[in-house]
Design a protein around this motif. Structure first.
Motif, PDB file in Angstrom:
ATOM      1  N   VAL A 170       4.791  10.892  -2.768  1.00 32.35           N
ATOM      2  CA  VAL A 170       6.144  11.467  -2.830  1.00 32.35           C
ATOM      3  C   VAL A 170       6.094  12.968  -2.563  1.00 32.35           C
ATOM      4  CG1 VAL A 170       8.029  12.035  -4.425  1.00 32.35           C
ATOM      5  CG2 VAL A 170       7.122   9.718  -4.354  1.00 32.35           C
ATOM      6  N   LEU A 171       5.142  13.654  -3.215  1.00 35.84           N
ATOM      7  CA  LEU A 171       5.031  15.101  -3.027  1.00 35.84           C
ATOM      8  C   LEU A 171       4.720  15.443  -1.570  1.00 35.84           C
ATOM      9  CD1 LEU A 171       4.928  17.973  -4.193  1.00 35.84           C
ATOM     10  CD2 LEU A 171       2.502  17.589  -4.694  1.00 35.84           C
ATOM     11  N   ARG A 172       3.817  14.684  -0.971  1.00 36.34           N
ATOM     12  CA  ARG A 172       3.458  14.955   0.428  1.00 36.34           C
ATOM     13  C   ARG A 172       4.644  14.710   1.353  1.00 36.34           C
ATOM     14  NH1 ARG A 172      -2.673  12.355   0.060  1.00 36.34           N
ATOM     15  NH2 ARG A 172      -3.582  14.151  -1.029  1.00 36.34           N
TER      16      ARG A 172
ATOM     17  N   MET B 158      13.370  12.851  -7.074  1.00 40.28           N
ATOM     18  CA  MET B 158      12.198  11.980  -7.022  1.00 40.28           C
ATOM     19  C   MET B 158      11.412  11.970  -8.335  1.00 40.28           C
ATOM     20  SD  MET B 158      12.597  10.607  -4.189  1.00 40.28           S
ATOM     21  CE  MET B 158      11.110   9.635  -4.156  1.00 40.28           C
ATOM     22  N   CYS B 159      12.067  12.322  -9.422  1.00 41.20           N
ATOM     23  CA  CYS B 159      11.492  12.192 -10.778  1.00 41.20           C
ATOM     24  C   CYS B 159      10.272  13.069 -11.025  1.00 41.20           C
ATOM     25  CB  CYS B 159      11.112  10.747 -11.087  1.00 41.20           C
ATOM     26  SG  CYS B 159      12.467   9.599 -10.993  1.00 41.20           S
ATOM     27  N   LEU B 160      10.113  14.147 -10.252  1.00 43.15           N
ATOM     28  CA  LEU B 160       9.005  15.069 -10.542  1.00 43.15           C
ATOM     29  C   LEU B 160       9.419  16.084 -11.589  1.00 43.15           C
ATOM     30  CD1 LEU B 160       8.161  14.205  -7.369  1.00 43.15           C
ATOM     31  CD2 LEU B 160       6.525  16.015  -7.831  1.00 43.15           C
ATOM     32  N   LEU B 161      10.587  16.697 -11.418  1.00 44.08           N
ATOM     33  CA  LEU B 161      11.052  17.733 -12.331  1.00 44.08           C
ATOM     34  C   LEU B 161      12.336  17.301 -13.028  1.00 44.08           C
ATOM     35  CD1 LEU B 161      10.541  21.073 -10.332  1.00 44.08           C
ATOM     36  CD2 LEU B 161       8.971  19.977 -11.945  1.00 44.08           C
ATOM     37  N   THR B 162      12.564  17.906 -14.159  1.00 42.85           N
ATOM     38  CA  THR B 162      13.826  17.727 -14.874  1.00 42.85           C
ATOM     39  C   THR B 162      14.161  19.044 -15.554  1.00 42.85           C
ATOM     40  OG1 THR B 162      15.010  16.350 -16.467  1.00 42.85           O
ATOM     41  CG2 THR B 162      12.745  16.942 -17.037  1.00 42.85           C
ATOM     42  N   TYR B 163      15.341  19.084 -16.183  1.00 41.35           N
ATOM     43  CA  TYR B 163      15.750  20.282 -16.913  1.00 41.35           C
ATOM     44  C   TYR B 163      15.675  20.016 -18.420  1.00 41.35           C
ATOM     45  CZ  TYR B 163      17.702  22.401 -12.660  1.00 41.35           C
ATOM     46  OH  TYR B 163      17.863  22.964 -11.422  1.00 41.35           O
ATOM     47  N   GLY B 164      15.281  21.035 -19.159  1.00 41.87           N
ATOM     48  CA  GLY B 164      15.319  20.988 -20.624  1.00 41.87           C
ATOM     49  C   GLY B 164      15.560  22.382 -21.149  1.00 41.87           C
TER      50      GLY B 164
ATOM     51  N   LEU C 298      15.300  25.005 -18.609  1.00 44.26           N
ATOM     52  CA  LEU C 298      13.991  25.222 -18.000  1.00 44.26           C
ATOM     53  C   LEU C 298      13.615  24.031 -17.138  1.00 44.26           C
ATOM     54  CD1 LEU C 298      12.027  26.533 -21.123  1.00 44.26           C
ATOM     55  CD2 LEU C 298      13.262  27.885 -19.419  1.00 44.26           C
ATOM     56  N   LEU C 299      12.939  24.318 -16.036  1.00 44.81           N
ATOM     57  CA  LEU C 299      12.395  23.248 -15.197  1.00 44.81           C
ATOM     58  C   LEU C 299      11.053  22.827 -15.772  1.00 44.81           C
ATOM     59  CD1 LEU C 299      13.283  24.754 -11.717  1.00 44.81           C
ATOM     60  CD2 LEU C 299      14.097  22.553 -12.578  1.00 44.81           C
ATOM     61  N   LYS C 300      10.883  21.534 -15.957  1.00 41.55           N
ATOM     62  CA  LYS C 300       9.611  21.012 -16.478  1.00 41.55           C
ATOM     63  C   LYS C 300       9.362  19.659 -15.834  1.00 41.55           C
ATOM     64  CE  LYS C 300      11.239  21.614 -20.597  1.00 41.55           C
ATOM     65  NZ  LYS C 300      11.313  21.701 -22.053  1.00 41.55           N
ATOM     66  N   PHE C 301       8.155  19.130 -15.998  1.00 46.53           N
ATOM     67  CA  PHE C 301       7.836  17.847 -15.383  1.00 46.53           C
ATOM     68  C   PHE C 301       8.525  16.715 -16.133  1.00 46.53           C
ATOM     69  CE2 PHE C 301       4.246  20.448 -13.899  1.00 46.53           C
ATOM     70  CZ  PHE C 301       4.419  20.244 -12.539  1.00 46.53           C
ATOM     71  N   GLN C 302       9.038  15.768 -15.322  1.00 47.89           N
ATOM     72  CA  GLN C 302       9.793  14.677 -15.927  1.00 47.89           C
ATOM     73  C   GLN C 302       8.880  13.673 -16.614  1.00 47.89           C
ATOM     74  OE1 GLN C 302      13.167  11.594 -14.272  1.00 47.89           O
ATOM     75  NE2 GLN C 302      13.165  13.670 -13.511  1.00 47.89           N
ATOM     76  N   HIS C 303       7.666  13.503 -16.099  1.00 48.82           N
ATOM     77  CA  HIS C 303       6.719  12.544 -16.685  1.00 48.82           C
ATOM     78  C   HIS C 303       5.318  13.143 -16.665  1.00 48.82           C
ATOM     79  CE1 HIS C 303       9.658   9.275 -16.796  1.00 48.82           C
ATOM     80  NE2 HIS C 303      10.039   9.672 -15.596  1.00 48.82           N
ATOM     81  N   LEU C 304       4.476  12.686 -17.579  1.00 50.46           N
ATOM     82  CA  LEU C 304       3.100  13.180 -17.652  1.00 50.46           C
ATOM     83  C   LEU C 304       2.343  12.917 -16.355  1.00 50.46           C
ATOM     84  CD1 LEU C 304       2.044  12.110 -21.260  1.00 50.46           C
ATOM     85  CD2 LEU C 304       2.286  14.432 -20.399  1.00 50.46           C
TER      86      LEU C 304
ATOM     87  N   GLU D 171       0.103  15.398 -14.062  1.00 50.06           N
ATOM     88  CA  GLU D 171      -1.281  15.068 -13.720  1.00 50.06           C
ATOM     89  C   GLU D 171      -1.485  15.106 -12.201  1.00 50.06           C
ATOM     90  OE1 GLU D 171      -5.255  13.742 -14.173  1.00 50.06           O
ATOM     91  OE2 GLU D 171      -3.839  14.718 -15.510  1.00 50.06           O
ATOM     92  N   MET D 172      -0.493  14.613 -11.451  1.00 53.09           N
ATOM     93  CA  MET D 172      -0.592  14.616  -9.992  1.00 53.09           C
ATOM     94  C   MET D 172      -0.666  16.041  -9.439  1.00 53.09           C
ATOM     95  SD  MET D 172       1.450  15.331  -7.164  1.00 53.09           S
ATOM     96  CE  MET D 172       3.097  15.233  -7.822  1.00 53.09           C
ATOM     97  N   VAL D 173       0.176  16.934  -9.970  1.00 55.21           N
ATOM     98  CA  VAL D 173       0.159  18.331  -9.499  1.00 55.21           C
ATOM     99  C   VAL D 173      -1.184  18.974  -9.798  1.00 55.21           C
ATOM    100  CG1 VAL D 173       1.151  20.624  -9.927  1.00 55.21           C
ATOM    101  CG2 VAL D 173       2.652  18.658  -9.603  1.00 55.21           C
ATOM    102  N   ARG D 174      -1.731  18.669 -10.944  1.00 56.79           N
ATOM    103  CA  ARG D 174      -3.057  19.212 -11.297  1.00 56.79           C
ATOM    104  C   ARG D 174      -4.120  18.741 -10.300  1.00 56.79           C
ATOM    105  NH1 ARG D 174      -7.452  17.961 -13.937  1.00 56.79           N
ATOM    106  NH2 ARG D 174      -6.759  15.839 -14.361  1.00 56.79           N
ATOM    107  N   LEU D 175      -4.068  17.453  -9.946  1.00 53.81           N
ATOM    108  CA  LEU D 175      -5.043  16.911  -9.005  1.00 53.81           C
ATOM    109  C   LEU D 175      -4.821  17.425  -7.579  1.00 53.81           C
ATOM    110  CD1 LEU D 175      -5.087  13.191 -10.229  1.00 53.81           C
ATOM    111  CD2 LEU D 175      -6.925  14.857 -10.483  1.00 53.81           C
ATOM    112  N   GLU D 176      -3.562  17.587  -7.195  1.00 53.38           N
ATOM    113  CA  GLU D 176      -3.225  17.980  -5.823  1.00 53.38           C
ATOM    114  C   GLU D 176      -3.505  19.456  -5.557  1.00 53.38           C
ATOM    115  OE1 GLU D 176      -1.519  17.112  -1.940  1.00 53.38           O
ATOM    116  OE2 GLU D 176      -2.397  15.902  -3.541  1.00 53.38           O
ATOM    117  N   TYR D 177      -3.189  20.300  -6.541  1.00 52.86           N
ATOM    118  CA  TYR D 177      -3.220  21.741  -6.290  1.00 52.86           C
ATOM    119  C   TYR D 177      -4.258  22.513  -7.105  1.00 52.86           C
ATOM    120  CZ  TYR D 177       1.232  21.334  -3.746  1.00 52.86           C
ATOM    121  OH  TYR D 177       2.210  21.026  -2.837  1.00 52.86           O
ATOM    122  N   MET D 178      -4.784  21.891  -8.163  1.00 53.64           N
ATOM    123  CA  MET D 178      -5.651  22.666  -9.057  1.00 53.64           C
ATOM    124  C   MET D 178      -7.039  22.052  -9.192  1.00 53.64           C
ATOM    125  SD  MET D 178      -2.955  23.559 -12.089  1.00 53.64           S
ATOM    126  CE  MET D 178      -1.237  23.917 -11.729  1.00 53.64           C
TER     127      MET D 178
END
Length: 933
Positions: A353-355, A411-417, A420-426, A430-437
């Motif tokens: 989805v991110l790609r 696409m269920c990556l981010l949500t508001y709380g 603030l923008l934060k990840f919608q699901h763990l 985890e995917m962002v950590r693997l993809e970019y970090m």
């Protein structure tokens, strides 16, 4: 609005049109843009606090707040002296709404039935475990069920907490327990001091739960979603292993892989993988929203693909449906399906989805910004706001940001709380950590440093907001930079912001990390405050200084440093009397806080004088029927109760209750009045109704309601009518009659008519012994309260068999080695000690000690309390050497607990019985039974 307001007819016409709109709010402003923006912010904040969160702001409060921080919630207004964070509460409301957003219920009916069975099951019952893999739909199930319960069971109080990402504020155990306790207090109309010490807060929660559940008319359901994401969940949620009050049910959800071993023995509701029908329904719902239609062949391929454990969970299928829907009716669905079928779990599908989002961007610059945004959100404590992103990345335009956020949210990556923008699901995190970090610590550290630089710049501009207080110390902690963390904590406004929002445990953990004990911490704060005072000039800065001194005093009081707390609170009082006016409401606030220290110090004469001064100022400033006045009345009542001046305390409590009642009627926001109105309607029906079991039950509930309002005369009338009706309709030996007898006995006990109470308790006990099973909770309830009454009346010989029976009941209910049995043994041992029968008490203490050690380990506070009691027995028996050895062990446990938690030592009144060693007077919980449970 700026400029000449009356010069334009069109502007005047617009004002009139807006004024006619019911939900519109017009802010009429003359002045600069910045001032206008601040007025709008203040107005919106006030609306959120008053209309959404149910807080009250007064005109007087709004005029003199000179703080440099933006958290001005009048926490004392609603919850006594308890510090309350509006942001935390708003986050929970939003989390619940987000969890329940889906319209598809995935065949949840069978699970709803199991959850309903739990609520209806007889007590005692352990928590129910809702388990499943990541993304299996646990949060959705619980939120949908909560909505059904709220609709069909209005008398059921449901307290929920949705835990977010690990290490976020929503996963901090002390904040969760504090929030649940406060919600219970709010619904019970109880205003009472609540410790902020994390060790005591966790220790005292079971007692609060028992006390407040007895006041509630109906069931209480506590739901904690993703409880395994709480930091050190098994240690900090140990209250779950204790027997719950009879009207309390607990439901917790966990991931199968991370569930603590000890919890796996609880009754478990496991969420099955989605069947083909649910998979098809979810994907069809997503596709139809985008006018995308699948062929039969494509549907079959999807059905075959979504059969493994990782591809048939709710989140994976939802994401799959959204990916297909994005292609729409014009794209190549077969090609998209082929790419999706290569993703065998949710994280890899998120990666696809991110790609896809990245490929849709027009330039490398936008792709780089996408990476930066996701990584910054990923390394933050609680998320990042859109305005912060714009400041962090000046090259980011609002149009690009809006487009990116829309795609990521869709696409269920981010949500508001909380804005603030934060990840919608763990899994998205985890995917962002693997993809970019994937490069590791250095990349993560670089992004954290970017946030550190940003929030440090905010501090340098003298802007301490709740955001900088939330993020900066946490980021220093994650970076392991103790020197900068220490410097940050000594920024008085950062610490004040954290403390005033109730983040006491978090603040304490930061100080522990820099290696400072309580006394060093207090000395450093005081020195910083003295230095700051040298630069203060003018009324506004002096008012701000007084707030800082008050915060320091309250913080030291919560740390248990009472002698050190007096000086800053006294200084705050002096400044306010000089800078404002001796009769200003802020002076009353200083008097109130100073009195609270003297109460804990047991200097009751000093405290009484200060509370009376605060009461007089509050009545003059706000009027005699304001909640602030009720607060002072409650404080005085508590003080009188501690001095055994029960009549004076009762008069003040009644007066306070009437004030709060009127305030609640005006606000219309507390559930107590909804219940009261409902009962009033039932009362009208009762006057015309016949003798029926239902009417008798309603009369009983009305009696309990009036009892809780301290209207004892009216309560007595209803409880008597209920008893008479039940005896006529059901017969005098029916268990329902025992309930009415029990409630009347509790009422007479409250009125100190002990002989009448004794007679009624004995009748109730006789009925229940004949009608109920030997381990029935209602029998245990009457046994307990009659035993306490005998003890209070000095009839210790009559109390002994009942305390012995309490031990038997607990053994039958929980088994002979359960901690609840040990507590009953300690209570019986205390009674024998009061009767000078030390030889009978000794084996009971020794057995209780063995159970506690086997259940909790040799270093648990309950073990320490029992060792202390045994030490007293040995001392009184002349065995001084053994007494010294036992006492030494007890002290080692106490010191170890202090070091482990970093707060005050555990409460002297531990949950291990009646603590004979301290010779504390027993303060029984005498509550009424609202109905069958």
């Amino acid at each position: 609005m700026d400029g000449d307001r009356d010069s334009s007819d069109s502007v005047q016409q617009l004002i009139e049109q807006i004024s006619c709109v019911n939900k519109a709010k017009m802010i009429d402003h003359v002045g600069g843009v910045e001032e206008g923006t601040y007025e709008i912010y203040t107005c919106v904040e006030k609306i959120i606090k008053q209309d959404i969160l149910g807080c009250e702001m007064t005109e007087l409060e709004g005029k003199d707040l000179g703080n440099k921080e933006d958290s001005t919630a009048p926490e004392e207004e609603v919850f006594g002296d308890v510090l309350w964070d509006a942001h935390d509460e708003q986050e929970q409301m939003e989390a619940f709404q987000q969890a329940s957003n889906s319209t598809c219920e995935l065949g949840f009916e069978k699970y709803f039935e199991r959850l309903n069975d739990l609520v209806a099951a007889p007590a005692p019952i352990p928590p129910l475990l809702v388990s499943g893999g990541p993304g299996s739909g646990k949060s959705l199930l619980l939120s949908k069920w909560i909505q059904l319960q709220q609709k069909h069971s209005p008398n059921t109080l449901i307290l929920y907490h949705f835990v977010g990402r690990p290490m976020s504020t929503s996963s901090e155990s002390a904040l969760i327990i504090k929030r649940l306790t406060l919600k219970l207090m709010q619904h019970s109309w109880l205003v009472s001091p609540l410790t902020l010490d994390p060790a005591k807060l966790l220790e005292e929660f079971p007692r609060w739960l028992e006390k407040l559940s007895a006041r509630h008319q109906g069931s209480i359901i506590i739901i904690i979603d993703s409880i395994d994401q709480i930091q050190q969940a098994e240690k900090h949620m140990k209250w779950l292993i204790d027997p719950l009050p009879v009207n309390v049910r607990v439901i917790v959800s966990v991931n199968v892989e991370t569930c603590p071993q000890a919890w796996r023995l609880w009754p478990t509701l496991h969420l099955d993988p989605l069947n083909s029908k649910d998979v098809k329904a979810l994907i069809s719902a997503e596709c139809s929203s985008a006018n995308a239609k699948l062929t039969k062949e494509q549907e079959k391929k999807l059905e075959r693909h979504c059969r493994s454990a990782t591809t048939c969970n709710a989140l994976y299928v939802t994401l799959l449906g959204k990916t297909i829907a994005c292609v729409g009716s014009t794209g190549n669905i077969d090609e998209t399906l082929q790419r999706c079928f290569q993703c065998q779990d949710t994280v890899s599908l998120y990666r696809l989805v991110l790609r896809s989002i990245r490929e849709s961007l027009r330039s490398d610059k936008e792709k780089g910004l996408l990476r930066e945004i996701l990584c910054v959100i990923g390394v933050s404590h609680n998320g990042v706001s859109e305005s912060e992103l714009m400041e962090l990345f000046p090259e980011l335009s609002s149009a690009v940001l809006a487009s990116l956020v829309h795609s990521l949210h869709k696409m269920c990556l981010l949500t508001y709380g909380c804005g603030l923008l934060k990840f919608q699901h763990l899994q998205a995190w985890e995917m962002v950590r693997l993809e970019y970090m994937e490069e590791g610590v250095n990349v993560i550290s670089a992004y954290r440093q970017k946030l550190v630089d940003y929030f440090t710049m905010q501090l340098s501009r003298d802007r301490v907001t709740w955001r900088s207080a939330d993020e900066l110390p946490w980021l220093f902690q994650q970076q392991g930079d103790k020197q900068k963390l220490h410097k940050c904590l000594l920024n008085l406004f950062v610490s004040q912001n954290l403390y005033k929002r109730g983040h006491f445990a978090e603040l304490l953990s930061y100080w522990q990390l820099v290696g400072k004990d309580k006394s060093s911490m207090a000395a450093e704060y005081f020195d910083s405050l003295k230095d700051y005072e040298k630069s203060c000039e003018g009324e506004e800065s002096m008012i701000c200084l007084a707030d800082l001194y008050e915060t320091l005093g309250r913080f030291l009081k919560d740390l248990g440093l009472l002698s050190q707390a007096v000086a800053p609170l006294q200084r705050s009082l002096e400044i306010r009397e000089t800078a404002l006016d001796p009769d200003h409401p802020r002076v009353a606030q200083s008097l109130h806080q100073l009195a609270g220290v003297y109460v804990q110090w047991k200097k009751f004469g000093n405290a009484e004088q200060l509370y009376k001064q605060a009461l007089e100022i509050s009545e003059n400033a706000y009027g005699a029927e304001h909640p602030r006045v009720a607060r002072e009345l409650d404080a005085l009542a508590t003080l009188y109760q501690k001095q055994n001046k029960y009549e004076q305390a009762e008069q003040l409590r009644k007066k306070s209750f009437k004030i709060r009642q009127k305030a609640a009627r005006r606000k219309g926001s507390l559930c107590g009045f909804a219940l009261l109105r409902q009962r009033a309607l039932q009362l009208e029906e009762l006057t015309l109704g016949k003798d029926t079991p239902d009417n008798a039950r309603t009369l009983n509930e009305l009696g309990v309601l009036y009892y809780l309002q301290n209207n004892l005369e009216t309560a007595e009338l209803f409880l008597k009518r209920s008893l008479e009706m039940r005896e006529r309709v059901l017969g005098p030996s029916h268990p329902d009659c025992a309930q009415s007898l029990n409630n009347l006995a509790a009422l007479y006990n409250e009125k100190k008519h002990y002989d009448k109470a004794e007679e009624l308790y004995e009748k109730a006990l006789d009925i229940r012994r004949r009608a109920l099973a030997p381990d029935h909770p209602s029998l245990a309830y009457t046994v307990k309260h009659l035993a306490v009454l005998y003890k209070k009346m000095g009839k210790l010989d009559k109390a002994v068999p009942l305390y012995e029976l309490a031990v038997e009941i607990r053994q039958k209910s929980f088994g002979p080695k359960h901690p609840s049995v040990a507590t009953a043994l300690v209570n019986l041992a205390v009674l024998y000690c009061q009767m000078k029968k030390q030889t009978e008490a000794l084996p009971l203490y020794e057995r209780a000690l063995k159970i506690y050690e086997d259940s909790f380990g040799h270093m648990h506070p309950r073990v320490g309390e029992t060792l202390k009691n045994l030490a007293v027995l040995s001392y009184e028996g002349g065995d001084f050497e053994k007494a010294a050895e036992l006492y030494k062990r007890a002290m080692e446990i106490k010191e170890a607990e202090t070091l482990l938690i970093g707060g005050k030592a555990t409460s002297r009144h531990s949950s291990s019985g009646d603590t004979f060693s301290l010779k504390s007077a027993l303060s029984p919980n005498i509550f009424l039974e609202p109905g069958q449970r």
